[in-house]
Enzyme design. Structure first.
Site, mmCIF file in Angstrom:
data_model
loop_
_atom_site.group_PDB
_atom_site.id
_atom_site.type_symbol
_atom_site.label_atom_id
_atom_site.label_comp_id
_atom_site.label_asym_id
_atom_site.label_seq_id
_atom_site.Cartn_x
_atom_site.Cartn_y
_atom_site.Cartn_z
ATOM 1 N N HIS A 88 4.499 -0.278 23.018
ATOM 2 C CA HIS A 88 3.893 0.858 23.723
ATOM 3 C C HIS A 88 2.748 0.349 24.609
ATOM 4 O O HIS A 88 2.031 -0.575 24.237
ATOM 5 C CB HIS A 88 3.387 1.895 22.716
ATOM 6 N N GLU A 158 8.201 4.269 30.405
ATOM 7 C CA GLU A 158 6.954 5.034 30.389
ATOM 8 C C GLU A 158 5.974 4.439 31.392
ATOM 9 O O GLU A 158 5.176 3.562 31.026
ATOM 10 C CB GLU A 158 6.318 4.967 29.001
HETATM 11 P P1 PGA Z 1 2.055 11.558 26.792
HETATM 12 O O1 PGA Z 1 2.314 10.152 26.085
HETATM 13 O O2 PGA Z 1 3.288 12.392 26.599
HETATM 14 O O3 PGA Z 1 0.860 12.115 26.061
HETATM 15 O O4 PGA Z 1 1.784 11.281 28.229
HETATM 16 C C1 PGA Z 1 3.529 9.490 26.191
HETATM 17 C C2 PGA Z 1 3.399 8.142 25.538
HETATM 18 O O5 PGA Z 1 2.423 7.431 25.779
HETATM 19 O O6 PGA Z 1 4.227 7.755 24.719
#
Ligand code: PGA
Length: 244
Positions: A88, A158
């Protein structure tokens, strides 16, 4: 669709984490819901056997032994989690390199955990260097993965610039469609057609009930919401919005 809810460190009380898991478990939905509470809550929640799959938010690079404070893949598996989030951006920001991510992917698969591999660029530039950045993140992480294990990998795209923002600041539909195809192409070119078909792709970054429908692009298998997954109201609203 696959929905991986990453509670991050939003929920302090185990009871609050359990409330979300329980509510998701009661939903009559065809979607695969996977929820990732903190390590401590994970053990508590999985012991109660709710009807959603559970994930850890991280794992150790070590198998076990003299590593104070580390949580190994086998310990996660023993807590009844089936999945683990690897790489992540919030962990990469703390120093997790591509090589550490690759080791964690191998540790996880070696212990029969399924992997949610997060990739994403910090910013986009007109020379498209972010595309090589994503290629490197994916190919380095999947380097040691056996052909048969590609079905146990979910790639969550992401983009860091879209995380933790408002719905309107998430990626555009066109850009997401393009990235989904690009990720499939990376897997196809580097590992083969079978692997590209087996791998699942999610999008994460400010996904919520407001924008989820518009982000359902061809080839995308689901979403990885952070903030919107950490309360039962917002999580249920998001899942209902997908079906609306
Ligand atoms: P968010 O986070 O939906 O709060 O933007 C997504 C993530 O970092 O996995």
């Amino acid at each position: 669709m696959i929905i991986v809810g990453n509670f991050k460190s939003y929920l302090v009380r185990k009871g609050d984490a359990e409330t979300v898991v329980k509510a998701a478990g009661k939903l009559k939905t065809k979607h695969k819901i996977i929820l990732a509470p903190s390590f401590v809550h994970l053990g508590y929640i999985s012991a109660k056997k709710h009807k959603v799959a559970l994930a850890a938010q991280n794992l150790s690079i070590f198998e076990g032994g003299a590593h104070t404070g580390e949580v190994s893949a086998d310990v996660i598996l023993d807590s009844a989690a089936e999945y683990v989030i690897v790489g992540h951006s919030e962990r990469r920001a703390g120093g997790e390199t591509n090589s550490i991510v690759a080791t964690k992917v191998c540790q996880a698969l070696g212990s029969k955990l399924k992997v949610v591999l997060c990739v994403g660029e910090a910013e986009r530039d007109s020379h498209a260097t972010y595309l090589s950045f994503i290629t490197e993140e994916i190919t380095s992480a999947l380097k040691g993965v056996k052909e048969n294990d590609f079905k146990n990998i979910i790639i969550a795209y992401e983009p860091i610039w879209a995380i933790g923002k408002s719905a309107s600041e998430a990626i555009t539909t066109d850009d997401l469609e393009e990235m989904t195809l690009f990720i499939k192409k990376i897997v196809h070119e580097n590992y083969g057609e079978k692997q590209a078909k087996a791998i699942k792709i999610l999008y994460g970054g400010s996904v919520n009930a407001e924008n989820v429908k518009s982000l359902m692009v061809p080839g995308l298998d689901g979403f990885l919401p952070g903030r919107a997954s950490a309360s039962k109201e917002t999580l249920i609203a998001l899942i209902e919005a997908i079906d609306s």
